[in-house]
Design an enzyme around this catalytic site. Structure first.
Site, PDB file in Angstrom:
ATOM      1  N   GLY A  47       0.864  -1.149  -0.129  1.00 47.14           N
ATOM      2  CA  GLY A  47       0.002  -0.045  -0.114  1.00 47.14           C
ATOM      3  C   GLY A  47       0.866   1.380   0.131  1.00 47.14           C
ATOM      4  O   GLY A  47       0.257   2.121  -0.846  1.00 47.14           O
ATOM      5  N   ASP A 106      -4.395   1.003  11.256  1.00 41.23           N
ATOM      6  CA  ASP A 106      -5.918   0.670  11.847  1.00 41.23           C
ATOM      7  C   ASP A 106      -5.666   0.099  13.214  1.00 41.23           C
ATOM      8  O   ASP A 106      -6.126   1.009  14.163  1.00 41.23           O
ATOM      9  CB  ASP A 106      -6.205  -0.465  10.654  1.00 41.23           C
ATOM     10  CG  ASP A 106      -7.913  -0.982  11.088  1.00 41.23           C
ATOM     11  OD1 ASP A 106      -8.376  -0.671  11.820  1.00 41.23           O
ATOM     12  OD2 ASP A 106      -8.326  -1.558  10.040  1.00 41.23           O
ATOM     13  N   VAL A 156     -11.500   1.322   3.296  1.00 38.03           N
ATOM     14  CA  VAL A 156     -11.509   2.225   2.329  1.00 38.03           C
ATOM     15  C   VAL A 156     -10.350   1.646   1.374  1.00 38.03           C
ATOM     16  O   VAL A 156      -9.710   0.670   1.634  1.00 38.03           O
ATOM     17  CB  VAL A 156     -10.846   3.831   2.798  1.00 38.03           C
ATOM     18  CG1 VAL A 156     -11.809   4.536   3.528  1.00 38.03           C
ATOM     19  CG2 VAL A 156      -9.618   3.411   3.783  1.00 38.03           C
TER      20      VAL A 156
END
Ligand code: IMP
Length: 184
Positions: A47, A106, A156
């Site tokens: 990511g 997270d 998301v």
């Protein structure tokens, strides 16, 4: 007509412009804090590669790039906290200034594991830049020095973040339509 990736997005949380502006601000902070120093940016794959590519082009600090790939066991949308290193850094970081670049924090479990692992290699300094965090979710203390945006506790995609390896190439951060999960 061919369906585009954008059609799968229910809501855009952060536009491309908002992300770029924030990255430029964070780069200016890094330039101030690391003036005269050489830094290794450590991107957490996959990511963070998008964050790192854009961030790095706003930076004027003397930086090198390195990457780690980790996988956390668990379902597609939930981390278990058990982290496995799939790709380690290419070089020794002892005595070096390290900035870990993360897409999202997270639960904080992945980052927490990584920081303990990297600290054991005795860098001169170790800081974290995270584009996003979900404040309601953080389960462990995560020392994020450079922080982009706090977002609500929703799954998301975009700007490097995936659902089942897709949507990483969207230039914004958005929420998927519920129907997309149902199709999978
Ligand atoms: P943590 O260990 O719970 O902090 O999870 C961190 C990793 O989970 C991130 O680096 C992402 O790869 C993934 N992740 C967490 N939330 C999302 C999300 O909303 N969309 C996509 N990936 C996410």
């Amino acid at each position: 007509m061919l369906r585009s990736l954008d059609d799968d997005i229910e809501e855009i949380l952060l536009s491309s412009e908002e992300i770029q502006q924030r990255l430029a601000e964070l780069a200016a902070e890094l330039d101030r804090d690391y003036a005269g120093k050489r830094v290794i940016l450590v991107g957490v794959l996959k990511g963070a590669f998008v964050v790192m590519a854009d961030l790095a082009r706003y930076l004027r600090t003397d930086v090198e790039f390195d990457f780690m790939a980790v996988s956390s066991y668990g379902s597609a949308t939930q981390t278990s906290g058990v982290v496995r290193i799939l790709k380690d850094l290419d070089r020794d970081i002892a005595g070096r200034h390290i900035v870990v670049v993360e897409d999202i924090v997270d639960s904080g479990l992945t980052l927490n594991y990584l920081l303990r692992n990297l600290a054991a290699r005795h860098p001169a300094s170790l800081e974290v830049l995270a584009l996003l965090s979900k404040p309601d979710q953080v389960r462990v203390e995560t020392p994020v020095r450079y922080h982009g945006f706090a977002i609500p506790n929703r799954f998301v995609v975009g700007y490097g973040l995936d659902y089942a390896e897709r949507y990483r190439n969207l230039p914004y951060i958005g929420v998927l339509k519920p129907g997309v999960y149902a199709e999978a």
